[in-house]
Design a protein around this motif. Structure first.
Motif, mmCIF file in Angstrom:
data_model
loop_
_atom_site.group_PDB
_atom_site.id
_atom_site.type_symbol
_atom_site.label_atom_id
_atom_site.label_comp_id
_atom_site.label_asym_id
_atom_site.label_seq_id
_atom_site.Cartn_x
_atom_site.Cartn_y
_atom_site.Cartn_z
ATOM 1 N N THR A 60 -10.136 -3.736 23.049
ATOM 2 C CA THR A 60 -9.395 -4.450 24.104
ATOM 3 C C THR A 60 -9.843 -5.903 24.205
ATOM 4 N N VAL A 61 -11.150 -6.114 24.236
ATOM 5 C CA VAL A 61 -11.683 -7.478 24.377
ATOM 6 C C VAL A 61 -11.252 -8.357 23.212
ATOM 7 N N PHE A 62 -11.416 -7.848 21.993
ATOM 8 C CA PHE A 62 -11.121 -8.686 20.835
ATOM 9 C C PHE A 62 -9.630 -8.795 20.560
ATOM 10 N N SER A 63 -8.852 -7.789 20.961
ATOM 11 C CA SER A 63 -7.402 -7.923 20.866
ATOM 12 C C SER A 63 -6.910 -8.993 21.828
ATOM 13 N N THR A 64 -7.516 -9.040 23.014
ATOM 14 C CA THR A 64 -7.152 -10.076 23.987
ATOM 15 C C THR A 64 -7.563 -11.458 23.491
ATOM 16 N N ALA A 69 -5.848 -16.574 20.746
ATOM 17 C CA ALA A 69 -5.735 -17.409 19.539
ATOM 18 C C ALA A 69 -4.272 -17.556 19.116
ATOM 19 N N GLY A 70 -3.520 -16.448 19.175
ATOM 20 C CA GLY A 70 -2.093 -16.523 18.855
ATOM 21 C C GLY A 70 -1.340 -17.402 19.838
ATOM 22 N N TYR A 71 -1.706 -17.298 21.114
ATOM 23 C CA TYR A 71 -1.122 -18.148 22.155
ATOM 24 C C TYR A 71 -1.375 -19.616 21.840
ATOM 25 N N ALA A 72 -2.618 -19.925 21.440
ATOM 26 C CA ALA A 72 -2.970 -21.311 21.104
ATOM 27 C C ALA A 72 -2.171 -21.810 19.909
ATOM 28 N N LEU A 73 -1.941 -20.932 18.926
ATOM 29 C CA LEU A 73 -1.108 -21.312 17.777
ATOM 30 C C LEU A 73 0.287 -21.715 18.237
ATOM 31 N N LYS A 125 2.026 -10.054 17.261
ATOM 32 C CA LYS A 125 1.858 -11.427 16.789
ATOM 33 C C LYS A 125 3.040 -12.310 17.190
ATOM 34 N N VAL A 126 4.239 -11.729 17.211
ATOM 35 C CA VAL A 126 5.433 -12.493 17.588
ATOM 36 C C VAL A 126 5.370 -12.878 19.057
ATOM 37 N N VAL A 127 5.004 -11.926 19.903
ATOM 38 C CA VAL A 127 5.022 -12.172 21.346
ATOM 39 C C VAL A 127 3.887 -13.088 21.782
ATOM 40 N N THR A 128 2.706 -12.967 21.170
ATOM 41 C CA THR A 128 1.618 -13.852 21.555
ATOM 42 C C THR A 128 1.926 -15.300 21.186
ATOM 43 N N ILE A 129 2.466 -15.506 20.007
ATOM 44 C CA ILE A 129 2.852 -16.866 19.602
ATOM 45 C C ILE A 129 3.980 -17.375 20.499
ATOM 46 N N LEU A 130 4.916 -16.497 20.818
ATOM 47 C CA LEU A 130 6.030 -16.865 21.693
ATOM 48 C C LEU A 130 5.525 -17.305 23.063
ATOM 49 N N ALA A 131 4.555 -16.572 23.606
ATOM 50 C CA ALA A 131 4.018 -16.911 24.927
ATOM 51 C C ALA A 131 3.449 -18.322 24.943
ATOM 52 N N GLY A 132 2.759 -18.692 23.869
ATOM 53 C CA GLY A 132 2.240 -20.056 23.791
ATOM 54 C C GLY A 132 3.328 -21.079 23.587
ATOM 55 N N ALA A 133 4.319 -20.744 22.768
ATOM 56 C CA ALA A 133 5.392 -21.691 22.458
ATOM 57 C C ALA A 133 6.225 -22.041 23.689
ATOM 58 N N VAL A 134 6.401 -21.069 24.596
ATOM 59 C CA VAL A 134 7.193 -21.349 25.798
ATOM 60 C C VAL A 134 6.306 -21.766 26.973
ATOM 61 N N ILE A 136 3.858 -20.315 28.866
ATOM 62 C CA ILE A 136 3.617 -19.554 30.087
ATOM 63 C C ILE A 136 2.164 -19.758 30.503
ATOM 64 N N GLY A 137 1.840 -19.428 31.756
ATOM 65 C CA GLY A 137 0.482 -19.621 32.249
ATOM 66 C C GLY A 137 -0.525 -18.790 31.473
ATOM 67 N N LEU A 138 -1.656 -19.398 31.127
ATOM 68 C CA LEU A 138 -2.668 -18.705 30.328
ATOM 69 C C LEU A 138 -3.271 -17.530 31.095
ATOM 70 N N VAL A 139 -3.525 -17.689 32.389
ATOM 71 C CA VAL A 139 -4.097 -16.598 33.184
ATOM 72 C C VAL A 139 -3.147 -15.410 33.211
ATOM 73 N N PHE A 140 -1.879 -15.688 33.437
ATOM 74 C CA PHE A 140 -0.833 -14.662 33.428
ATOM 75 C C PHE A 140 -0.829 -13.940 32.086
ATOM 76 N N PHE A 141 -0.918 -14.688 31.011
ATOM 77 C CA PHE A 141 -0.902 -14.121 29.667
ATOM 78 C C PHE A 141 -2.124 -13.235 29.420
ATOM 79 N N VAL A 142 -3.305 -13.735 29.773
ATOM 80 C CA VAL A 142 -4.542 -12.990 29.525
ATOM 81 C C VAL A 142 -4.553 -11.684 30.315
ATOM 82 N N LEU A 143 -4.153 -11.727 31.578
ATOM 83 C CA LEU A 143 -4.125 -10.507 32.388
ATOM 84 C C LEU A 143 -3.178 -9.471 31.805
#
Length: 205
Positions: A60-64, A69-73, A125-134, A136-143
């Motif tokens: 869980t920790v490392f997937s998050t 990292a995908g969000y940052a990409l 991988k698609v959704v994490t990159i998408l979250a960063g591209a649009v 969205i709030g990082l806290v919202f994403f991490v939770l």
């Protein structure tokens, strides 16, 4: 190629530093690796059931962290790095379609983050990159990552500790199908409710 990669990933479970490999696979599956961490997690938890929850926590920790990292990409380097990764896996078209859907719709993105974390639908991988591209709030994403991905790994840990090898076939064959069907139903329900509400958005995606 995919079969060989799958078999190689499974073989990591027998290595002395299997927990480190689990952390690595859980991290990279969120942004560019093809094989989900479940492939490594299941045999490891079966081999050492008393460590199942510890393994679930590691995954869980490392997937998050991999999700971040995908969000940052997507947020900082979409054209340079993320877009070529998506194109390599043949996911660029799916990404563009999802991006068109979620623009200005955080509720839909939350559903996609949930279903991808629970059932890899759409691919993580698609959704994490998408979250960063649009953006969205990082806290919202991490939770959302912690809740959805943690639910997946800890549910697997519970089943494997309680039922052992007897549940393995069900997990590898049928649990994924059930999770995907449930995720698809949740997405369809969302669009159905939008249609009933008169938004006229059902067919926009």
């Amino acid at each position: 190629m995919i079969k060989r990669l799958y078999e190689w990933t499974m073989s990591l479970a027998a290595r002395p530093r299997a927990e480190i490999w689990l952390a690595i696979v859980a991290f990279v599956e969120s942004s560019f690796f093809l094989i989900p961490a479940d492939v490594l997690f299941v045999p490891m938890a079966l081999a050492r059931p008393r460590r199942a929850y510890r393994l679930a926590l590691i995954a869980t920790v490392f997937s998050t962290l991999g999700g971040i990292a995908g969000y940052a990409l997507g947020y900082y380097a979409f054209d340079i790095l993320a877009k070529p990764v998506l194109a390599f896996y043949g996911k660029l078209g799916a990404f563009d379609a999802l991006q068109a859907c979620v623009q200005g719709d955080q509720q839909l993105l939350l559903i996609l983050l949930t279903t991808s974390g629970l059932a890899h639908l759409p691919p993580i991988k698609v959704v994490t990159i998408l979250a960063g591209a649009v953006h969205i709030g990082l806290v919202f994403f991490v939770l959302s990552c912690i809740i959805a991905r943690g639910a997946r790994f800890f549910a697997l840990a519970f089943l494997l500790r309680r039922y052992g090898e007897a549940i393995r076939h069900f997990i590898e064959r049928r649990l994924k199908v059930i999770a995907v069907v449930a995720a698809a139903a949740l997405i369809l329900l969302y669009f159905g409710l939008k249609l009933v509400a008169g938004s006229g958005q059902l067919l926009s995606c």
